[in-house]
Enzyme design. Structure first.
Site, short mmCIF file in Angstrom:
data_model
loop_
_atom_site.label_atom_id
_atom_site.label_comp_id
_atom_site.label_asym_id
_atom_site.label_seq_id
_atom_site.Cartn_x
_atom_site.Cartn_y
_atom_site.Cartn_z
N GLU A 399 -20.68 -27.78 -32.05
CA GLU A 399 -19.64 -28.18 -31.72
C GLU A 399 -18.96 -29.40 -32.37
OE1 GLU A 399 -20.92 -25.43 -28.45
OE2 GLU A 399 -21.88 -27.09 -29.73
N HIS A 466 -21.85 -23.93 -16.73
CA HIS A 466 -20.74 -23.18 -17.15
C HIS A 466 -19.47 -23.21 -16.27
CE1 HIS A 466 -24.19 -21.15 -19.26
NE2 HIS A 466 -23.18 -20.97 -20.09
#
Length: 660
Positions: A399, A466
């Protein structure tokens, strides 16, 4: 030290010498000014000038270079006036950052130099993005980025090189191995014998050279650049050199063994090249004296002129405005009878991305599994067929590098939308967002034209990694725009606005709504203004201020309690947020409930509550109350998750507010 002039004539060698000598003399003057107390800090590159000069002159003038804070020679070789550099170092208004940043922490499109941030490694990924823009547009260019031996220990180093290798980007990664990261020797930084050996692990070419030999540096970089312009691929170059001064002058060099200092002093890049040119009859003592005298006079004049430059005048309004690149939003008004279609929340986002890709041929989508697979939620399914893999790019799991590359794309004339597979994973790119994207325009006036899509939120039993609502991590960071739509129509219009906006936008999309929520969405392109709330219901008893999934919790509660007159405000944007809409709602009702999915402590609701208390106190009939999720991580079990979420406390909180 062996110099090989090859086919260089005397004029070329003399130019290399003057280019090498000039930053040395500037640095010597800076050390004098430091001792005199006329400047406060200096990061010296004495002993390393051959790398900056040799590599910069080897690149074409329109190719980007991303240097470090000891590479004065990069700036002087690109002919930036010393007066302007000195103004930057002294925080003058005429500096590249208007007094907002120090040293070489700036970029300049005029000279195609992109400076570093203090975190060192992140600039390597920016180079990836710059090179990617050249690759996609068919430009035969190379990009040169510097890093130090210490910074090779950072994850950003690995991520950037890995991405460049996978994507065959024409980047020269140049390591200045000067023996120490501040006081930590290389023996305590890495275990491999040579840093260049790491190239094998990335499947790329690696070259080790004498960084104090200006001809070797120049010839090596020139040859590599010429090759990768035609055959794009990254190359890792390790330049062996030494730092003859402290990390910065206050730190000194007592931690360095004297015999090591003595050995490297004999390898001085300026003295050795000067001696070589004397033996080649390119120089003589009279010419050396003449060059030095001219340089000395010029340096004195430029520096003293910079001291007389205007100081910045504090202007809070101007400072706030400069956090963001100008964006003249032009509302695309929709007529009431505009054709619309009933679509899912997810499909509205897909539609916006398609329209953006057709509208902007310089828009690139990046993210894990977004190409042929279509992304974890299938939002970009079929996009590679429509737009090709050059513009719809699968990324490695890195990322930080991808956010950095997005900034590089923006610097080199492109737009990008980055998909975080889950908003939770943004932590791995946090530094690039809050320190690079957010601050770039404020620091040196360069836009960061990047949208980061953030699939967020709970309700699906996905557990602690998540399901987080992490918008509050970013709402306090000036320079970012934060969008959090609750409806398909808003998602499409706000995403199209975010794509057009030249500022970094974090676009939160609630995963629970992707397939569970449908709504009428106008066809074609339209935009909604970022920063404008939507008053969904008018009421007089209390107002609920919320966003995201909280909007649907509030609507469900209102359906169950038609006897209550509730004013419902959907913020839609959290940075900037609509203060007028909030103020009006408070005035109309006198009772305020702030509802959000994020945890209670220091969630965005705390900022809203504080602002209302400060600015709307006289309109309140009761304390501002917040209804938020528990101050725990998000549990996976459905029963535990429902108890965690703010929805489970909504009814009780409203009853408490009305009873006050």
């Amino acid at each position: 030290m062996q110099f090989d002039r090859k086919d260089k004539n005397n004029a070329v060698l003399l130019d290399l010498y003057t280019q090498l000598l000039y930053p040395r003399m500037v640095e010597e003057k800076m050390l004098i000014l430091l001792r005199q107390g006329r400047i406060g800090k200096w990061f010296s590159g004495i002993g390393q000038e051959a790398i900056a000069i040799g590599s910069t002159l080897a690149m074409e003038e329109n190719e980007y270079i991303l240097p470090m804070h000891r590479n004065l020679g990069v700036f002087t070789a690109r002919n930036i006036p010393l007066k302007r550099l000195m103004a930057q170092w002294q925080g003058k208004l005429n500096g590249f950052t208007k007094g907002r940043d120090r040293s070489f922490h700036f970029g300049t499109q005029d000279y195609k130099i992109i400076g570093m941030i203090s975190h060192l490694g992140p600039q390597m990924a920016v180079a990836d993005g710059i090179a990617l823009a050249d690759l996609i547009s068919g430009q035969e260019k190379a990009t040169l980025v510097y890093t130090g031996d210490g910074a090779t220990s950072e994850g950003d180093f690995h991520e950037a090189i890995n991405v460049a290798a996978v994507w065959n980007l024409p980047v020269i990664f140049l390591i200045e191995n000067n023996g120490y990261g501040l006081s930590t020797p290389t023996a305590e930084q890495y275990k491999c014998q040579n840093l260049v050996d790491r190239a094998v692990g990335y499947g790329i070419e690696g070259v080790q050279i004498d960084g104090n030999n200006v001809l070797e540096v120049y010839d090596t970089i020139a040859a590599i650049a010429a090759k990768i312009r035609k055959d794009p691929k990254p190359v890792l170059v390790e330049c062996l050199t030494f730092r003859m001064r402290g990390h910065e002058e206050a730190s000194g060099t007592k931690y360095v063994p004297q015999e090591l200092m003595d050995a490297w002093a004999e390898k001085d890049p300026v003295a050795n090249f000067e001696h070589f040119l004397l033996t080649e009859n390119v120089l003589n003592q009279e010419l050396i004296a003449e060059i030095k005298a001219d340089f000395k006079a010029g340096i004195e004049y430029e520096i003293e002129a910079a001291f007389q430059e205007e100081e910045p005048i504090a202007n809070t309004i101007a400072e706030l405005e400069d956090m963001y690149a100008p964006f003249n939003f032009k509302p695309n008004a929709l007529s009431p009878d505009a054709p619309s279609t009933e679509v899912r929340y997810l499909d509205a986002i897909t539609d916006a991305l398609k329209i953006g890709m057709y509208k902007h041929d310089n828009l690139v989508l990046m993210g894990q599994d977004i190409a042929e697979y279509g992304g974890a939620f299938k939002i970009t399914e079929g996009f590679t067929t429509l737009f090709g893999k050059a513009r719809v790019r699968n990324t490695p799991i890195c990322e930080s590098a991808i956010v950095g590359a997005a900034l590089g794309l923006s610097i080199n004339g492109y737009k990008s939308v980055v998909e975080m597979q889950f908003a939770d994973f943004v932590t791995c790119g946090f530094n690039q967002i809050v320190n690079n994207l957010a601050k770039t325009h404020y620091r040196w006036g360069e836009k960061a034209d990047v949208v980061i899509r953030m699939p967020t939120g709970a309700g699906t039993g996905a557990g602690p990694f998540h399901s987080q609502s992490n918008e509050a991590w970013f709402t306090k960071t000036p320079g970012l725009k934060i969008v959090y739509p609750a409806f398909p129509q808003d998602a499409k219009g706000l995403l199209l606005a975010a794509i057009d906006d030249p500022n970094p936008v974090l676009f939160f999309e609630h995963k629970y709504l992707y397939r569970s929520l449908t709504g009428q969405v106008p066809q074609g392109e339209y935009q909604l203004e970022i920063g404008k709330a939507n008053v969904l219901k008018e009421g007089r008893q209390l107002c609920i201020i919320t966003y995201g999934l909280g909007v649907h919790w509030a609507l469900a509660y209102m359906d169950e309690h038609p006897e209550l007159s509730i004013n419902l405000v959907d913020l839609r944007s959290l940075q900037p947020w609509d203060k007028n809409a909030v103020s009006n709602a408070v005035k109309q009702t006198g009772r305020v409930l702030i509802l959000h999915e994020d945890t209670l402590s220091t969630g965005f609701g705390a900022e809203l509550a504080a602002w209302i208390g400060e600015h709307c106190f006289s309109d309140l009939d009761a304390p501002v109350m917040r209804c938020a999720s528990s101050d725990t991580a998000i549990p996976m079990n459905k029963v535990l998750e429902e108890d965690f979420l703010a929805k489970s406390r909504l009814a009780a909180t409203i009853e408490k507010l009305l009873a006050y």
